[in-house]
Write a protein that holds these residues in place. Sequence first.
Motif, PDB file in Angstrom:
ATOM      1  N   VAL A 161     -42.683 -98.491   5.393  1.00  0.00           N
ATOM      2  CA  VAL A 161     -41.244 -98.453   5.219  1.00  0.00           C
ATOM      3  C   VAL A 161     -40.607 -98.355   6.709  1.00  0.00           C
ATOM      4  O   VAL A 161     -40.268 -97.534   7.628  1.00  0.00           O
ATOM      5  N   LEU A 162     -40.407 -99.537   6.630  1.00  0.00           N
ATOM      6  CA  LEU A 162     -39.222 -99.593   8.750  1.00  0.00           C
ATOM      7  C   LEU A 162     -38.061-100.065   7.700  1.00  0.00           C
ATOM      8  O   LEU A 162     -37.638-100.963   7.420  1.00  0.00           O
ATOM      9  N   ILE A 163     -36.975 -99.093   8.387  1.00  0.00           N
ATOM     10  CA  ILE A 163     -35.541 -99.398   8.573  1.00  0.00           C
ATOM     11  C   ILE A 163     -34.542-100.470  10.176  1.00  0.00           C
ATOM     12  O   ILE A 163     -35.377 -99.417  10.942  1.00  0.00           O
ATOM     13  N   VAL A 164     -34.187-101.321   9.269  1.00  0.00           N
ATOM     14  CA  VAL A 164     -33.487-101.414  10.972  1.00  0.00           C
ATOM     15  C   VAL A 164     -32.138-101.511  10.575  1.00  0.00           C
ATOM     16  O   VAL A 164     -32.042-101.965   9.821  1.00  0.00           O
ATOM     17  N   ASP A 165     -31.518-100.407  11.597  1.00  0.00           N
ATOM     18  CA  ASP A 165     -30.369-100.408  11.172  1.00  0.00           C
ATOM     19  C   ASP A 165     -29.138-101.042  12.278  1.00  0.00           C
ATOM     20  O   ASP A 165     -29.681-100.785  13.660  1.00  0.00           O
ATOM     21  N   TRP A 166     -28.915-102.719  12.195  1.00  0.00           N
ATOM     22  CA  TRP A 166     -27.972-102.908  13.187  1.00  0.00           C
ATOM     23  C   TRP A 166     -26.548-103.232  13.338  1.00  0.00           C
ATOM     24  O   TRP A 166     -25.727-104.075  14.165  1.00  0.00           O
ATOM     25  N   LYS A 229     -23.329-108.755  24.391  1.00  0.00           N
ATOM     26  CA  LYS A 229     -24.003-110.057  23.405  1.00  0.00           C
ATOM     27  C   LYS A 229     -25.138-110.451  23.669  1.00  0.00           C
ATOM     28  O   LYS A 229     -26.336-109.503  23.430  1.00  0.00           O
ATOM     29  N   ASN A 230     -25.499-111.294  22.577  1.00  0.00           N
ATOM     30  CA  ASN A 230     -26.201-111.954  21.783  1.00  0.00           C
ATOM     31  C   ASN A 230     -27.989-111.229  22.366  1.00  0.00           C
ATOM     32  O   ASN A 230     -28.690-110.789  22.448  1.00  0.00           O
ATOM     33  N   SER A 231     -27.743-111.650  24.043  1.00  0.00           N
ATOM     34  CA  SER A 231     -29.364-111.301  25.492  1.00  0.00           C
ATOM     35  C   SER A 231     -29.392-109.966  25.383  1.00  0.00           C
ATOM     36  O   SER A 231     -30.763-109.895  25.047  1.00  0.00           O
ATOM     37  N   ASP A 232     -28.527-109.048  24.837  1.00  0.00           N
ATOM     38  CA  ASP A 232     -28.299-107.787  24.485  1.00  0.00           C
ATOM     39  C   ASP A 232     -29.111-107.706  23.260  1.00  0.00           C
ATOM     40  O   ASP A 232     -30.177-106.906  23.825  1.00  0.00           O
ATOM     41  N   TYR A 233     -28.890-108.028  22.446  1.00  0.00           N
ATOM     42  CA  TYR A 233     -29.812-108.190  21.273  1.00  0.00           C
ATOM     43  C   TYR A 233     -30.610-108.367  21.178  1.00  0.00           C
ATOM     44  O   TYR A 233     -32.218-107.802  20.666  1.00  0.00           O
ATOM     45  N   LEU A 234     -31.224-109.321  21.030  1.00  0.00           N
ATOM     46  CA  LEU A 234     -32.091-110.225  21.591  1.00  0.00           C
ATOM     47  C   LEU A 234     -33.942-109.646  22.308  1.00  0.00           C
ATOM     48  O   LEU A 234     -34.300-109.201  21.600  1.00  0.00           O
ATOM     49  N   SER A 235     -33.158-108.985  23.348  1.00  0.00           N
ATOM     50  CA  SER A 235     -33.828-108.419  24.939  1.00  0.00           C
ATOM     51  C   SER A 235     -34.870-107.282  23.822  1.00  0.00           C
ATOM     52  O   SER A 235     -35.686-106.933  23.950  1.00  0.00           O
ATOM     53  N   VAL A 236     -33.153-106.659  22.946  1.00  0.00           N
ATOM     54  CA  VAL A 236     -33.633-105.178  22.795  1.00  0.00           C
ATOM     55  C   VAL A 236     -35.148-105.681  21.769  1.00  0.00           C
ATOM     56  O   VAL A 236     -36.311-104.821  21.475  1.00  0.00           O
ATOM     57  N   PHE A 237     -34.507-106.867  20.907  1.00  0.00           N
ATOM     58  CA  PHE A 237     -36.416-107.239  19.748  1.00  0.00           C
ATOM     59  C   PHE A 237     -37.063-107.065  20.008  1.00  0.00           C
ATOM     60  O   PHE A 237     -38.475-106.378  19.751  1.00  0.00           O
ATOM     61  N   CYS A 238     -37.160-108.017  21.256  1.00  0.00           N
ATOM     62  CA  CYS A 238     -38.597-108.517  21.408  1.00  0.00           C
ATOM     63  C   CYS A 238     -39.429-107.272  22.440  1.00  0.00           C
ATOM     64  O   CYS A 238     -40.573-107.770  22.575  1.00  0.00           O
ATOM     65  N   HIS A 239     -38.440-106.945  23.629  1.00  0.00           N
ATOM     66  CA  HIS A 239     -39.099-105.562  24.126  1.00  0.00           C
ATOM     67  C   HIS A 239     -39.583-103.854  23.698  1.00  0.00           C
ATOM     68  O   HIS A 239     -39.479-103.230  23.972  1.00  0.00           O
ATOM     69  N   VAL A 240     -38.370-104.258  22.420  1.00  0.00           N
ATOM     70  CA  VAL A 240     -38.694-102.671  21.439  1.00  0.00           C
ATOM     71  C   VAL A 240     -38.925-102.763  20.414  1.00  0.00           C
ATOM     72  O   VAL A 240     -40.347-102.331  19.957  1.00  0.00           O
ATOM     73  N   LEU A 241     -38.422-103.038  19.547  1.00  0.00           N
ATOM     74  CA  LEU A 241     -38.047-103.226  18.155  1.00  0.00           C
ATOM     75  C   LEU A 241     -39.239-104.218  17.723  1.00  0.00           C
ATOM     76  O   LEU A 241     -40.308-103.330  17.344  1.00  0.00           O
ATOM     77  N   LEU A 242     -39.482-105.212  18.334  1.00  0.00           N
ATOM     78  CA  LEU A 242     -40.780-105.860  17.462  1.00  0.00           C
ATOM     79  C   LEU A 242     -42.232-105.880  17.951  1.00  0.00           C
ATOM     80  O   LEU A 242     -42.977-106.132  17.211  1.00  0.00           O
ATOM     81  N   PRO A 243     -42.299-105.272  19.185  1.00  0.00           N
ATOM     82  CA  PRO A 243     -43.572-104.671  19.312  1.00  0.00           C
ATOM     83  C   PRO A 243     -43.980-103.588  18.423  1.00  0.00           C
ATOM     84  O   PRO A 243     -45.105-103.712  17.742  1.00  0.00           O
ATOM     85  N   VAL A 244     -43.382-102.806  18.496  1.00  0.00           N
ATOM     86  CA  VAL A 244     -43.086-101.042  17.469  1.00  0.00           C
ATOM     87  C   VAL A 244     -43.134-101.597  16.383  1.00  0.00           C
ATOM     88  O   VAL A 244     -44.381-101.130  15.653  1.00  0.00           O
ATOM     89  N   MET A 270     -17.973-105.667  20.598  1.00  0.00           N
ATOM     90  CA  MET A 270     -19.627-106.129  20.781  1.00  0.00           C
ATOM     91  C   MET A 270     -19.031-107.724  20.642  1.00  0.00           C
ATOM     92  O   MET A 270     -17.357-108.171  20.146  1.00  0.00           O
ATOM     93  N   CYS A 271     -19.844-108.667  21.945  1.00  0.00           N
ATOM     94  CA  CYS A 271     -19.120-109.824  21.245  1.00  0.00           C
ATOM     95  C   CYS A 271     -20.607-111.013  21.488  1.00  0.00           C
ATOM     96  O   CYS A 271     -20.644-111.744  21.614  1.00  0.00           O
ATOM     97  N   ALA A 272     -21.157-110.058  20.417  1.00  0.00           N
ATOM     98  CA  ALA A 272     -22.222-111.178  19.957  1.00  0.00           C
ATOM     99  C   ALA A 272     -21.690-112.236  18.960  1.00  0.00           C
ATOM    100  O   ALA A 272     -21.775-111.843  18.240  1.00  0.00           O
ATOM    101  N   SER A 273     -21.984-113.455  18.443  1.00  0.00           N
ATOM    102  CA  SER A 273     -22.123-114.136  18.016  1.00  0.00           C
ATOM    103  C   SER A 273     -22.525-113.965  16.676  1.00  0.00           C
ATOM    104  O   SER A 273     -23.399-113.642  16.521  1.00  0.00           O
ATOM    105  N   PRO A 274     -21.973-114.193  15.382  1.00  0.00           N
ATOM    106  CA  PRO A 274     -22.524-114.207  14.406  1.00  0.00           C
ATOM    107  C   PRO A 274     -24.236-114.857  13.860  1.00  0.00           C
ATOM    108  O   PRO A 274     -24.492-114.173  13.043  1.00  0.00           O
ATOM    109  N   ASP A 275     -24.235-116.386  14.646  1.00  0.00           N
ATOM    110  CA  ASP A 275     -24.831-116.742  14.556  1.00  0.00           C
ATOM    111  C   ASP A 275     -26.693-115.982  14.707  1.00  0.00           C
ATOM    112  O   ASP A 275     -27.552-116.286  15.131  1.00  0.00           O
TER     113      ASP A 275
END
Length: 566
Positions: A161-166, A229-244, A270-275
């Motif tokens: 089971v994967l738990i993603v805590d955003w 911001k959005n870029s910070d969140y997406l880059s962690v998804f692309c370079h850590v969470l998703l590959p793992v 934080m400054c990430a937008s709702p979308d």
Amino acid sequence: SLSPSTLKFSNSLSYPACKIEVPERLTVSHEALIKNGLADRCVSVPVREATDADILLVHSEEYLEAVKKTPYMTLEDLKEFTLQYGDVYFHPNIYHCAKLAAGAALQLVDSVMTGKVRNGMALVRPPGHHSMSSAANGFCVFNNVAIAAQYAKQKYGLKRVLIVDWDVHHGQGVQYCFEDDPSVLYFSWHRYEHQKFWPQLRESDYDSVGKEKGAGFNINVPWNKVGMKNSDYLSVFCHVLLPVAYEFCPDLVLVCAGFDSAIGDPEGEMCASPDIFAHLTHLLMNLAGGKLCAVLEGGYNLTSLPQSVCQTVQTLLGDPAPRPANLDGPCESALESLHCVRSAHRQYWSCLKHAGIAISTKRVKLAEEEERLEKGDEEKSQEEQVWPEPPKRVTPPIRAALVLPNGVACPDGCESFGASEDADPVIVNKLRYVAAASCLFVLPQGCSDASGFLQAVLGLLLPLGYEYDPSLVLLVRMPDSGVCDSVWQQLTGLLQGLAQGHTLVLMQEGEKERVAPTASALLGDAAPSLGQLHSPLPEDVEVLERLRHRLQGDWKLLQTTGETGE
Ligand code: X5A
Ligand code: ZN
């Protein structure tokens, strides 16, 4: 699929009242779902109370018995009971509500696991991820998601089971629960500020990777600055969470869906937008065959919370995500965290094996210095922040159209266009050129192996695509590409997060057997899981890494460390 347990307790008695964890959080979220026509499109799952046995999957008997007494306590006794824990408020109704909140998560797990719904979100209070085996904490009484994970493993025999805590806070309760358990991978990003931010725990840092058999199965991404911001969140998804996550290959994905990580939140800052939550959700929806249960945690800005909830639910319903806005690359502090997390986990995950070695302390010191200098800035209240309302999202009446050669049946759910006469040779030539170019680019030496291919997609193609922000994705499939159907479907599914889902797939006439799987991916069916992946071939990794290094000067979302070209 939605499970609204509209829980009417308020944390505001006459004694220490909670100003932010209020009933309106649920009512505004539910009203927004109705207003946007989303509630009607969901299956409502009835709630139930979690049983003692459910709660005991995570909590101690002594703690459960103590909480059970709270509805009968005098205000005086409640106050005293409350004081033994951190940042939590006991109302006489909270035990009942906490049982419903955990029970809602379990009902959702049942609905998803039995196939009644594909995925879903439970809108619950109180939240859960801070509560521990024998302690309430941080507005949380029972650990809804941790209970759901144990329950899913036990009842359905799930292996992983994967738990993603955003949520913007560290779910230390979830971490403690599964620290030594390799069957549950816990990922959390959280405001940390070098341990200055609540709950100020040493063990929320990137070097808490899990213990014993569970080493490598706890991933903490500390945010050492506010304003991510959005870029910070997406880059962690692309370079850590998703590959793992793909390497882990979960049977079920649970999301600790806190929206205090969105702009305007007084806790997160934080400054990430709702979308951005549309994209985070989309990126998780092809794991575990699409089995995803999101459970509300925090989120205290009564404007950004309902917007974020709607973005998440609309994506779960399959509507294309809006064009991602303002992707100008991760900030220096985020890159530092990213680098530290990847280094801490490189010994556990083959997808991170090539991640750079530990960052020099000199750079960390510099960052701290810089932070001290910035501290002087005047503070503006988060609740007063303004941001544009997320763009209206559309539900296309026809999701996928196919132009097929004669004699190939159109799969259900797709619109078929008449097979055309001879195609214009100029167009065919152009398309051939594009195909050659993209193959040269995406698959340097034809990573025909699934691990290498996926590594290229997650670490190279997705971040590039996000930063480029195309208005159309043209996906070309070369015959005999060696890419198997499930990998192809994963690619097609992931790329639909770009260009508002406008995807044009070109295939050659000989590839008739590929039509059905491709159509299925375009229709938004979850791609079949790839199985547990082995290490990518070293030669593939080397080519990919070289390419990434070469491109990261121009494409900031490709960076994984503060020092470009390290
Ligand atoms: C679930 C959640 C936050 C607690 C903050 C206490 N809890 N200062 O977001
Ligand atoms: Zn939170």
